[in-house]
Design an enzyme around this catalytic site. Structure first.
Site, mmCIF file in Angstrom:
data_model
loop_
_atom_site.group_PDB
_atom_site.id
_atom_site.type_symbol
_atom_site.label_atom_id
_atom_site.label_comp_id
_atom_site.label_asym_id
_atom_site.label_seq_id
_atom_site.Cartn_x
_atom_site.Cartn_y
_atom_site.Cartn_z
ATOM 1 N N HIS A 98 0.652 -1.349 0.107
ATOM 2 C CA HIS A 98 0.078 0.177 -0.193
ATOM 3 C C HIS A 98 0.855 0.947 -0.090
ATOM 4 C CE1 HIS A 98 0.274 1.085 4.075
ATOM 5 N NE2 HIS A 98 0.587 -0.413 4.506
ATOM 6 N N ASP A 100 0.097 5.103 0.743
ATOM 7 C CA ASP A 100 -1.315 5.100 1.995
ATOM 8 C C ASP A 100 -0.017 5.732 2.740
ATOM 9 O OD1 ASP A 100 -2.481 2.841 2.498
ATOM 10 O OD2 ASP A 100 -3.741 3.855 3.218
ATOM 11 N N ASP A 133 6.051 1.595 6.326
ATOM 12 C CA ASP A 133 5.097 0.957 6.273
ATOM 13 C C ASP A 133 4.478 2.066 5.362
ATOM 14 O OD1 ASP A 133 2.730 -0.028 6.950
ATOM 15 O OD2 ASP A 133 1.902 1.773 8.517
ATOM 16 N N GLU A 167 -5.198 1.355 2.323
ATOM 17 C CA GLU A 167 -4.774 0.535 3.135
ATOM 18 C C GLU A 167 -4.407 1.593 4.701
ATOM 19 O OE1 GLU A 167 -3.390 -2.205 6.524
ATOM 20 O OE2 GLU A 167 -2.248 -0.061 5.897
ATOM 21 N N GLU A 168 -4.866 2.228 5.386
ATOM 22 C CA GLU A 168 -3.890 2.889 6.181
ATOM 23 C C GLU A 168 -5.664 3.434 6.838
ATOM 24 O OE1 GLU A 168 -2.250 3.115 8.423
ATOM 25 O OE2 GLU A 168 -0.101 2.496 7.082
ATOM 26 N N ASP A 200 4.402 -6.051 4.687
ATOM 27 C CA ASP A 200 4.225 -5.133 5.614
ATOM 28 C C ASP A 200 3.788 -5.567 6.817
ATOM 29 O OD1 ASP A 200 3.191 -2.760 5.670
ATOM 30 O OD2 ASP A 200 0.305 -3.683 4.732
ATOM 31 N N HIS A 450 3.483 4.544 12.339
ATOM 32 C CA HIS A 450 2.546 4.499 12.572
ATOM 33 C C HIS A 450 2.016 5.687 13.817
ATOM 34 C CE1 HIS A 450 -1.276 2.097 11.371
ATOM 35 N NE2 HIS A 450 -0.145 1.824 10.426
#
Length: 480
Positions: A98, A100, A133, A167-168, A200, A450
């Site tokens: 991903h 994003d 990520d 995805e997020e 991931d 994150h």
């Protein structure tokens, strides 16, 4: 089949170029959870699509429609489907990632600007939002493609790509796309896929590479108790009326014990006991109680027994209380009786548990416990969202190839892990395509995905690129 030494040397020789490209990707603030950044997410999709095309990949940008976020209708970022190679004699590997990222502001506590990749020469850290990520791993695949294109080397497998930009923020539209492409059969982009590889997730620690073969699912509940028509003064109405907050705290205290035992009847009974061969996997993991204590910053593990603590994360369900909405939480002393409060909690579930099996157990139990209060307040319980757990066969040739690749690059066998979190698309690929799915992480357990100061270590980015390429060669060598 040995990995060509030219490929490995090319990755080393071009490390600076690869890091520069990672910087270009990090510089695009592709935050999917904030509508202000939606144009940047589209910009990131165009950048990635251009990179893939320049490396010989045939691509297609798939419009996933629109969605409503914060009261505003927005276009969903496109999924990028790609393909390179159609040799019927070769295996076909589907790669997912991903493009994003999570929100990030320097004021959140970052030491550097989050969307400027900072290369810390002393520590080897590559610091920036998305570095681990999941832009770093995606670019690892690009590094593999560039090496082969530049050197004129034939890829050992056919490759298919599926990259998304939501995805997020729930991967909206992705499941439907995967199912639709699968239903097209030979006309679909996933036709002939033999296995899936997803990078991931992360090592358990900062020392030992791992392969992940399981993920927990999730059921997230909102429990609302309401009574009076408006907030009340406790000095006027205290001990005169049933108070929603008192009822809520009572109910939430009956969900889980301090040692983690789930009190909802039937939930834990759904999970079979671990067999000796599975326990042996946990015993071998390079992960200790001290690692956990270091990660949380305090000696607060539920046990000093390594295996039981690890199983609590990897193969047992857990119930966590997350917060109370509608309650007073600011500084000072406000003597209010809230008219309505909502408690939020989730259950991480493991095979063979499913959301459909868990939800009625939770609803029935909460309603029974609420009835025992003999309160005149009203109860409402909602399932806000859920996802099923996933478990793969770690003895499959896909994992054997990844084990050999890890041993070749890192000179040590990887840990076999199950993760406590969720990556819903993993199960969608496994069920829709009917093939083995592998989680092959590039980053370390201390990367801070994150979080503030997210990073990937230079060694993990470069050696990880070698690992992804070597994995392809090992898959190509398998005759099964």
């Amino acid at each position: 089949m040995a990995t060509p030494t030219q490929f490995l040397k090319f990755v080393d020789d071009n490390a600076g170029k690869f890091i520069k490209r990672l910087g270009e990707a990090v510089a695009i603030p592709s935050v999917s959870g904030d509508g202000v950044y939606r144009p940047d997410v589209f910009r990131m999709s165009a950048w990635l699509d251009g990179q893939l095309k320049s490396l010989g990949v045939t691509t297609k940008l798939v419009d996933l429609g629109k969605h409503v976020m914060d009261g505003q209708e927005l276009p969903l970022p496109p999924a990028i489907l790609g393909r390179i190679g159609d040799d019927p004699k070769k295996k076909t590997v589907l790669v997912y990632g991903h493009y994003d990222v999570q929100p990030a502001q320097k004021s959140d506590g970052w030491d550097t600007e989050p969307f400027t990749l900072v290369v810390d020469e002393k520590t080897g850290k590559l610091i920036g939002r998305g570095s681990t990520d999941d832009k770093g791993p995606i670019l690892g695949w690009l590094n593999v493609l560039e090496a082969h294109k530049t050197l004129g080397l034939e890829l050992p497998v056919n490759m298919r790509f599926c990259f998304e930009g939501m995805e997020e923020n729930g991967s909206e539209g992705l499941d439907d796309l995967i199912k639709a492409e699968t239903a097209k059969g030979k006309e679909g982009w996933f036709d002939g896929v033999d296995c899936v590889c997803i990078s991931d997730n992360y090592w358990l620690n900062s020392r030992t590479p791992c392969l992940t073969y399981g993920l927990r699912g999730l059921v997230y509940f909102k429990l609302t108790i309401s009574g009076p028509a408006r907030d009340l003064h406790s000095g006027v109405f205290g001990r005169m009326v049933h108070e929603p907050m008192t009822d809520l705290i009572t109910i939430m205290s009956k969900l889980v014990t301090p040692d983690g035992t789930i009190l909802i009847p039937g939930v834990e009974d759904l999970v079979p006991s671990a067999q000796d061969d599975e326990i042996a996997i946990y015993e071998k993991l390079d992960y200790s109680v001290k690692d956990i204590e270091d990660a949380v910053g305090a000696p607060i593990t539920l046990s000093q027994d390594k295996v039981s603590v690890i199983m609590g994360r990897m193969r047992m369900p857990s119930l966590s209380l997350h917060g109370i909405e509608g309650a007073f939480y600011g500084p000072g002393a406000k003597t209010v009786i809230p008219a309505s409060v909502s408690g939020k909690f989730s259950i991480r579930i493991v095979p063979p548990q499913t959301p459909d099996a868990i939800e009625p157990l939770v609803v029935s139990y909460v309603e029974q416990e609420f009835a025992k209060l003999n309160t005149k307040n009203k109860l409402k319980i909602e399932n806000l969202h859920d996802g099923r757990p996933w478990l793969a066969d770690h003895k499959h040739w896909n994992y054997e190839a990844a084990i050999r690749a890890t041993e070749a690059v890192y000179k040590r066998a990887p840990d076999l892990t199950r993760e406590g979190g969720s990556i819903p698309v993993t199960l969608t690929f496994a069920e829709s395509l009917g093939v083995n799915v592998l989680l092959l992480p590039m980053g370390r357990g201390d990367d801070g995905a994150h979080s503030t100061n997210e990073k990937i270590d230079r060694s993990n980015f470069i050696e990880g690129s070698k690992l992804l390429g070597t994995y392809l060669y090992e898959v190509g060598a398998i005759k099964a």
